[in-house]
Design a protein around this motif. Structure first.
Motif, PDB file in Angstrom:
ATOM      1  N   ASN A  40       0.568  -0.931   0.361  1.00 40.15           N
ATOM      2  CA  ASN A  40      -0.052  -0.266  -0.005  1.00 40.15           C
ATOM      3  C   ASN A  40       0.751   0.880   0.425  1.00 40.15           C
ATOM      4  N   PHE A  41       1.950   1.529  -1.291  1.00 40.87           N
ATOM      5  CA  PHE A  41       2.915   2.522  -1.471  1.00 40.87           C
ATOM      6  C   PHE A  41       1.783   3.657  -0.886  1.00 40.87           C
ATOM      7  N   ASP A  42       0.510   3.815  -1.501  1.00 42.56           N
ATOM      8  CA  ASP A  42       0.025   5.081  -1.530  1.00 42.56           C
ATOM      9  C   ASP A  42      -0.091   5.894  -0.281  1.00 42.56           C
ATOM     10  N   ALA A  43       0.255   4.877   1.006  1.00 39.75           N
ATOM     11  CA  ALA A  43      -0.259   5.908   1.882  1.00 39.75           C
ATOM     12  C   ALA A  43       1.321   6.421   2.851  1.00 39.75           C
ATOM     13  N   LEU A  44       2.226   6.256   1.763  1.00 45.66           N
ATOM     14  CA  LEU A  44       3.758   6.705   2.476  1.00 45.66           C
ATOM     15  C   LEU A  44       3.592   8.083   1.259  1.00 45.66           C
ATOM     16  N   PRO A  45       3.936   8.993   2.575  1.00 45.42           N
ATOM     17  CA  PRO A  45       4.314  10.895   2.391  1.00 45.42           C
ATOM     18  C   PRO A  45       4.902  10.598   0.821  1.00 45.42           C
ATOM     19  N   GLY A  46       5.166  10.305  -0.022  1.00 47.29           N
ATOM     20  CA  GLY A  46       5.359  10.696  -1.105  1.00 47.29           C
ATOM     21  C   GLY A  46       6.394   9.882  -1.915  1.00 47.29           C
ATOM     22  N   ASP A  47       6.669   9.689  -3.725  1.00 49.65           N
ATOM     23  CA  ASP A  47       7.706   8.682  -4.012  1.00 49.65           C
ATOM     24  C   ASP A  47       8.594   8.413  -3.620  1.00 49.65           C
ATOM     25  N   PHE A  48       9.579   9.693  -3.304  1.00 47.62           N
ATOM     26  CA  PHE A  48      10.196   9.737  -2.343  1.00 47.62           C
ATOM     27  C   PHE A  48      10.708   8.787  -1.724  1.00 47.62           C
ATOM     28  N   ASN A 246       8.754  13.525  19.612  1.00 52.46           N
ATOM     29  CA  ASN A 246       8.886  14.683  19.829  1.00 52.46           C
ATOM     30  C   ASN A 246       7.951  16.024  18.641  1.00 52.46           C
ATOM     31  N   TRP A 247       8.730  15.580  17.415  1.00 49.22           N
ATOM     32  CA  TRP A 247       7.815  16.133  16.166  1.00 49.22           C
ATOM     33  C   TRP A 247       8.178  15.431  15.003  1.00 49.22           C
ATOM     34  N   GLN A 248       7.699  15.410  14.061  1.00 49.43           N
ATOM     35  CA  GLN A 248       7.942  14.812  12.764  1.00 49.43           C
ATOM     36  C   GLN A 248       7.146  15.775  11.977  1.00 49.43           C
ATOM     37  N   GLY A 249       7.669  15.447  10.806  1.00 56.19           N
ATOM     38  CA  GLY A 249       6.192  15.567   9.936  1.00 56.19           C
ATOM     39  C   GLY A 249       7.859  15.991   8.374  1.00 56.19           C
ATOM     40  N   THR A 250       6.437  16.467   6.987  1.00 53.10           N
ATOM     41  CA  THR A 250       7.557  16.860   5.763  1.00 53.10           C
ATOM     42  C   THR A 250       7.720  18.339   5.080  1.00 53.10           C
ATOM     43  N   LEU A 251       8.683  19.458   5.277  1.00 53.33           N
ATOM     44  CA  LEU A 251       9.033  20.480   5.272  1.00 53.33           C
ATOM     45  C   LEU A 251       8.853  20.730   3.768  1.00 53.33           C
ATOM     46  N   GLN A 252       7.771  21.122   2.898  1.00 54.62           N
ATOM     47  CA  GLN A 252       7.749  21.557   1.462  1.00 54.62           C
ATOM     48  C   GLN A 252       9.705  22.869   0.808  1.00 54.62           C
ATOM     49  N   ASN A 253       9.203  23.199   0.295  1.00 54.33           N
ATOM     50  CA  ASN A 253      11.002  23.711  -0.369  1.00 54.33           C
ATOM     51  C   ASN A 253      10.872  25.128   0.088  1.00 54.33           C
ATOM     52  N   GLY A 254      11.842  25.378   0.935  1.00 51.70           N
ATOM     53  CA  GLY A 254      11.666  26.900   1.686  1.00 51.70           C
ATOM     54  C   GLY A 254      10.760  26.572   3.255  1.00 51.70           C
TER      55      GLY A 254
END
Length: 308
Positions: A40-48, A246-254
């Motif tokens: 179920n690869f669609d559940a991951l944050p993105g292709d990378f 404590n924290w986790q997340g995906t940061l977009q460019n900038g």
């Protein structure tokens, strides 16, 4: 065709690893490990991150990741072909629906709507004129009343202003002196605290093992501030303090995110999914972690805090 998830799951079982063990080793969340084993690869944050997590999973359980990634690319290519074949059929269906809807509206319906509008047009015009007249009368009356109130209030203000002006001036002088003294104290205290927090801070690499790096942080602040910034692409990051997330997340460019560690922190762990586009500062000073193997994309960083 190779079942990627099944292959990884079998290799994990052969190593006698549970999903919790694998989560602790790779720092990949358990729900993402389950999604990989279920394909179920669609559940991951993105292709990378699909490719990065599969490679890290495979390296941990001792199998070659290149073959699995080639199979992943092949499956992705077939999926795109199937979606391309469906698009003409869906477009044709939408075109037919629009054409039928246009055919169903007859000239007689348009004519009936126009006749109704013309029937009510005189009534609409009369109502609009009445509203304009009433609004004009209201604004004239309100303006006259406002001018009368202003004239009365100006008389009262002129009488009381002379009595209170001397009292207000003396109060303002005393309050301004208190504010200036307190502000100078705050500025001196804040500047001394900031200089103490960054003076002499040093971070040293103490151990390297594959994608795992250990550092020692000395002469740091009581409450260390860790700032993550993404430059050149999106990046997933996480930080845990003394073994607690404590924290986790995906940061977009900038984009950037700052985490303030609790006072008394002795150790914290950082996980990076795309370290080549991730910048980290500790208390405003750059953490140059790329000088230890700059080609590595996914890495685990442990920082031991030695407060002096």
């Amino acid at each position: 065709m190779t079942d990627i998830g099944k292959t990884l799951q079998n290799a994990r079982n052969e190593k006698h690893y549970t999903l919790d063990d694998l989560q602790q080793i790779t720092k990949i969340q358990k729900r993402y490990l389950i999604a990989i084993e279920e394909n179920n690869f669609d559940a991951l944050p993105g292709d990378f991150y699909v490719r990065a997590f599969i490679r890290q999973y495979a390296d941990t359980v001792g199998i070659k990741a290149d073959k699995l990634l080639s199979e992943l690319d092949e499956q992705a290519g077939k999926k795109k072909v199937e979606e391309t074949e469906k698009e003409p059929t869906e477009a044709k269906t939408r075109t037919e629906a629009v054409r039928r809807q246009q055919q169903s509206s007859t000239p007689s319906q348009v004519s009936q709507s126009f006749d109704k509008f013309m029937h009510y047009l005189p009534t609409i015009i009369i109502v609009g004129v009445v509203v304009i007249i009433i609004g004009s009368i209201y604004f004239v009356v309100a303006g006259n009343k406002k001018e009368a109130n202003q004239a009365a209030s100006s008389t009262n203000v002129s009488i009381s202003s002379d009595v209170s002006s001397s009292k207000k001036s003396s109060k303002k002088e005393s309050s301004s002196e208190e504010v200036s003294s307190s502000s100078s104290k705050k500025e001196s205290s804040s500047s001394s605290e900031s200089s103490k927090s960054s003076k002499g801070q040093k971070i040293t690499n103490t151990a390297v093992s594959g994608s795992r790096f250990t550092y020692s942080l000395t002469s740091s602040a009581k409450k260390n501030k860790i700032k993550f910034t993404s430059k050149g692409g999106s990046a997933w990051s996480s930080i845990s303090v003394n073994g607690t997330a404590n924290w986790q997340g995906t940061l977009q460019n900038g984009a950037s995110h700052t985490v303030t560690l609790p006072e008394g922190t002795t150790s914290f762990n950082i996980s990076l999914g795309n370290s080549n586009v991730t910048n980290i500062t500790i208390n405003g000073k750059k953490f140059d972690f790329l000088k230890e193997n700059s080609t590595l994309t996914v890495r685990q960083i442990t920082v031991n805090v030695a407060n002096e």
